[in-house]
Design a protein around this motif. Structure first.
Motif, PDB file in Angstrom:
ATOM      1  N   ALA A  53     -30.452  52.095 -20.454  1.00  0.00           N
ATOM      2  CA  ALA A  53     -31.058  52.816 -21.567  1.00  0.00           C
ATOM      3  C   ALA A  53     -30.088  52.957 -22.729  1.00  0.00           C
ATOM      4  N   ASP A  54     -28.794  53.102 -22.419  1.00  0.00           N
ATOM      5  CA  ASP A  54     -27.840  53.327 -23.502  1.00  0.00           C
ATOM      6  C   ASP A  54     -26.573  52.496 -23.354  1.00  0.00           C
ATOM      7  N   GLU A  55     -26.599  51.459 -22.500  1.00  0.00           N
ATOM      8  CA  GLU A  55     -25.420  50.614 -22.345  1.00  0.00           C
ATOM      9  C   GLU A  55     -25.805  49.208 -21.925  1.00  0.00           C
ATOM     10  N   VAL A  56     -24.910  48.277 -22.224  1.00  0.00           N
ATOM     11  CA  VAL A  56     -25.004  46.894 -21.761  1.00  0.00           C
ATOM     12  C   VAL A  56     -23.737  46.616 -20.964  1.00  0.00           C
ATOM     13  N   ARG A  57     -23.886  46.092 -19.754  1.00  0.00           N
ATOM     14  CA  ARG A  57     -22.732  45.810 -18.904  1.00  0.00           C
ATOM     15  C   ARG A  57     -22.345  44.335 -19.027  1.00  0.00           C
ATOM     16  N   LEU A  58     -21.088  44.116 -19.315  1.00  0.00           N
ATOM     17  CA  LEU A  58     -20.563  42.777 -19.555  1.00  0.00           C
ATOM     18  C   LEU A  58     -19.356  42.545 -18.656  1.00  0.00           C
ATOM     19  N   GLY A  59     -19.202  41.337 -18.141  1.00  0.00           N
ATOM     20  CA  GLY A  59     -18.065  40.976 -17.305  1.00  0.00           C
ATOM     21  C   GLY A  59     -17.066  40.111 -18.055  1.00  0.00           C
ATOM     22  N   PHE A  60     -15.805  40.214 -17.662  1.00  0.00           N
ATOM     23  CA  PHE A  60     -14.747  39.398 -18.261  1.00  0.00           C
ATOM     24  C   PHE A  60     -13.893  38.815 -17.144  1.00  0.00           C
ATOM     25  N   TYR A  99     -17.604  47.213 -19.902  1.00  0.00           N
ATOM     26  CA  TYR A  99     -17.166  45.972 -19.257  1.00  0.00           C
ATOM     27  C   TYR A  99     -16.416  46.238 -17.970  1.00  0.00           C
ATOM     28  N   THR A 100     -16.438  45.237 -17.117  1.00  0.00           N
ATOM     29  CA  THR A 100     -15.628  45.182 -15.913  1.00  0.00           C
ATOM     30  C   THR A 100     -14.929  43.834 -15.905  1.00  0.00           C
ATOM     31  N   TRP A 101     -13.633  43.810 -15.618  1.00  0.00           N
ATOM     32  CA  TRP A 101     -12.919  42.540 -15.619  1.00  0.00           C
ATOM     33  C   TRP A 101     -12.478  42.176 -14.203  1.00  0.00           C
ATOM     34  N   ARG A 102     -12.303  40.888 -13.989  1.00  0.00           N
ATOM     35  CA  ARG A 102     -11.826  40.377 -12.717  1.00  0.00           C
ATOM     36  C   ARG A 102     -10.804  39.270 -12.958  1.00  0.00           C
ATOM     37  N   ASP A 103      -9.849  39.178 -12.044  1.00  0.00           N
ATOM     38  CA  ASP A 103      -8.783  38.187 -12.089  1.00  0.00           C
ATOM     39  C   ASP A 103      -9.161  37.010 -11.187  1.00  0.00           C
ATOM     40  N   ASP A 104      -9.231  35.810 -11.774  1.00  0.00           N
ATOM     41  CA  ASP A 104      -9.527  34.646 -10.919  1.00  0.00           C
ATOM     42  C   ASP A 104      -8.276  33.849 -10.568  1.00  0.00           C
ATOM     43  N   ARG A 112     -15.154  31.581  -8.180  1.00  0.00           N
ATOM     44  CA  ARG A 112     -16.498  31.646  -7.612  1.00  0.00           C
ATOM     45  C   ARG A 112     -16.776  33.045  -7.045  1.00  0.00           C
ATOM     46  N   GLU A 113     -15.798  33.618  -6.377  1.00  0.00           N
ATOM     47  CA  GLU A 113     -15.983  34.923  -5.764  1.00  0.00           C
ATOM     48  C   GLU A 113     -16.071  36.043  -6.802  1.00  0.00           C
ATOM     49  N   VAL A 114     -15.232  35.989  -7.830  1.00  0.00           N
ATOM     50  CA  VAL A 114     -15.227  37.107  -8.779  1.00  0.00           C
ATOM     51  C   VAL A 114     -16.460  37.101  -9.679  1.00  0.00           C
ATOM     52  N   VAL A 115     -16.977  35.920 -10.015  1.00  0.00           N
ATOM     53  CA  VAL A 115     -18.206  35.942 -10.822  1.00  0.00           C
ATOM     54  C   VAL A 115     -19.378  36.456  -9.983  1.00  0.00           C
ATOM     55  N   ASP A 123     -23.424  44.257 -11.525  1.00  0.00           N
ATOM     56  CA  ASP A 123     -24.698  44.194 -12.228  1.00  0.00           C
ATOM     57  C   ASP A 123     -24.521  43.919 -13.720  1.00  0.00           C
ATOM     58  N   VAL A 124     -23.658  42.953 -14.053  1.00  0.00           N
ATOM     59  CA  VAL A 124     -23.438  42.634 -15.457  1.00  0.00           C
ATOM     60  C   VAL A 124     -24.568  41.749 -15.978  1.00  0.00           C
ATOM     61  N   PHE A 125     -24.820  41.857 -17.263  1.00  0.00           N
ATOM     62  CA  PHE A 125     -25.822  41.016 -17.919  1.00  0.00           C
ATOM     63  C   PHE A 125     -25.306  39.597 -18.078  1.00  0.00           C
ATOM     64  N   GLY A 126     -24.029  39.456 -18.426  1.00  0.00           N
ATOM     65  CA  GLY A 126     -23.436  38.145 -18.640  1.00  0.00           C
ATOM     66  C   GLY A 126     -21.928  38.247 -18.634  1.00  0.00           C
ATOM     67  N   LEU A 127     -21.270  37.135 -18.942  1.00  0.00           N
ATOM     68  CA  LEU A 127     -19.819  37.033 -18.801  1.00  0.00           C
ATOM     69  C   LEU A 127     -19.167  36.401 -20.022  1.00  0.00           C
ATOM     70  N   VAL A 128     -17.919  36.791 -20.249  1.00  0.00           N
ATOM     71  CA  VAL A 128     -16.992  36.057 -21.105  1.00  0.00           C
ATOM     72  C   VAL A 128     -15.874  35.568 -20.195  1.00  0.00           C
ATOM     73  N   GLU A 129     -15.569  34.265 -20.258  1.00  0.00           N
ATOM     74  CA  GLU A 129     -14.521  33.698 -19.405  1.00  0.00           C
ATOM     75  C   GLU A 129     -13.457  33.011 -20.256  1.00  0.00           C
TER      76      GLU A 129
END
Length: 430
Positions: A53-60, A99-104, A112-115, A123-129
């Protein structure tokens, strides 16, 4: 909840050798606007994963450890700065970006595991890699139609069938060359060229072949001969003598850092009458600081607008970095800017997808767009037609006579400051 970034390291050192291969390759800020402004309200009833409702979740995703970490470390700062800049301006369609970030660790299996974790658990909408191992999670992301913007460090990025994977510039390309490199060499008085090849990396020879084709299309013949540089066995001075004997006045060398500097030194020591030394990876201030006047006249082809031009988009970038990522000093680092642009590209797509976006709608809308990062790219990128193609527009940066920095190579055909600072050609026939 916004996940804090690691801040236990001082600002990352300026490293451009890997960046040269990767990015030889960039409404508010760069053009990723904030929808209808800070007063806009998110639409009710959106049930897309990652859209609240008030946020967009994005992964890095990037390598916090392992191969590539030292070169890619500034990418986190560019990502954070663009996200926080957008939030300060009201978010996207009134939603805050979290955002939530992960180390590959630059490992295929770990990528493969972190994405998967980011999509299924966070539950991210999409990613920046900004990763050199993004192929690890590619099949998973394609199967689930997850939108991704990323650094095209691997050949799969050039394949148009991966519609969910977005980049704004490409290193690898099976497509045609462009006239731009030849246009530049011709304008600088070039008449005969040599292409210095590598026997260490085939990627360098790929872009070298594109530049060679561009020279020939401009009426600059390629001198016969085998011009090879290997940093272990090649004498730069002997290579320079070989170029002098070939009577060439244009040279392209697809190297970076010390290797490129040594090639230029060899040309100068041999007294070869070279007017143009063109390198797609020669925009390296640390290299200039080390080699100085030896590099005077070296030209780098840059596929974003360099900081020396100092337009309003650069000012917004620097302000964002100083406020939201002050640990990175100096802030005008190439990988930070690249990451900032990639993040902006995602926000641009999110804005255009509307107040209640779906992943498929985001992908379709962004694919139908033209993007110039709000002035950080020398020309607009067609997100469909330009997939997998090398850029047609560049800023050519020359090392000045004193060897103390770079200056913009002015385009004599330009009619105003913007057009004089960029060189835009066309794609050649395949």
């Amino acid at each position: 909840m916004l996940e804090p970034r690691p801040r236990d390291r001082p600002g990352a050192p300026r490293r451009t050798a890997l960046a040269a291969v990767l990015v030889t390759a960039l409404a508010a800020g760069c053009g990723g606007g904030s929808g209808d402004g800070p007063d806009a309200s998110p639409a009710d009833g959106c049930d897309t994963p990652g859209i609240g409702a008030d946020e967009v979740r994005l992964g890095f995703v990037y390598p916090d450890v392992g191969a590539g970490n030292e070169s890619l470390a500034p990418a986190m700062s560019g990502f954070v700065a663009r996200i926080e800049q957008a939030n300060a301006e009201g978010g996207i369609h009134g939603r805050k970006i979290v955002y939530t970030w992960r180390d590959d660790a630059s490992e295929i299996d770990q990528n493969r595991e972190v994405v998967r974790q980011l999509v299924e658990e966070q539950d991210v909408f999409g990613l920046v890699e900004t990763s050199i191992a993004a192929s690890g999670g590619l099949d998973y992301l394609v199967e689930r139609d997850i939108p991704v913007t990323g650094m095209p460090a691997e050949p799969f990025w050039t394949d148009p069938k991966y519609r969910n994977m977005f980049a704004y510039a490409y290193v690898y390309s099976d497509g045609p060359s462009v006239s731009t490199f030849g246009d530049y060499a011709k304008a600088m008085g070039g008449t005969r060229a040599a292409v210095i090849h590598s026997d260490v990396t085939t990627a360098a020879d790929g872009i070298g072949g594109k530049i060679s084709a561009s020279f020939e299309a401009a009426g600059i013949p390629i001198a016969p001969g085998n011009f090879i540089y290997n940093p272990v066995i090649t004498s730069p001075a002997q290579l320079g003598q070989q170029l002098r004997a070939a009577r060439v006045d244009v040279v392209t060398a697809v190297f970076s850092g010390k290797d490129l500097a040594e090639v230029v030194r060899g040309i100068r020591e041999a007294g070869a009458p070279v007017k143009v030394i063109l390198a797609p990876s020669g925009y390296d201030k640390a290299m200039v600081n080390e080699y100085g006047r030896t590099l005077s006249g070296l030209t780098a082809a840059v596929n974003y607008v360099p900081f020396e031009i100092g337009n309003p988009a650069h000012q917004k970038y620097l302000e964002a970095m100083n406020v939201y990522a002050p640990e990175l000093q100096p802030p005008d680092q190439e990988l930070a800017l690249v990451s900032y642009i990639l993040t902006d590209l995602f926000l641009y797509g999110l804005d255009k997808a509307g107040p209640c976006p779906t992943r498929a709608g985001f992908i379709d809308t962004l694919r139908a767009s033209q993007y110039d990062a709000g002035g950080l790219l020398p020309g607009p990128v067609d997100m469909t037609k330009d997939v997998g193609q090398i850029a047609t527009c560049y800023t050519f940066m020359q090392v000045n006579d004193d060897g103390t920095g770079y200056q913009v190579a002015q385009n004599p055909a330009g009619t105003d400051d913007a057009s004089r600072n960029r060189w835009c050609g066309h794609r050649l026939e395949q």
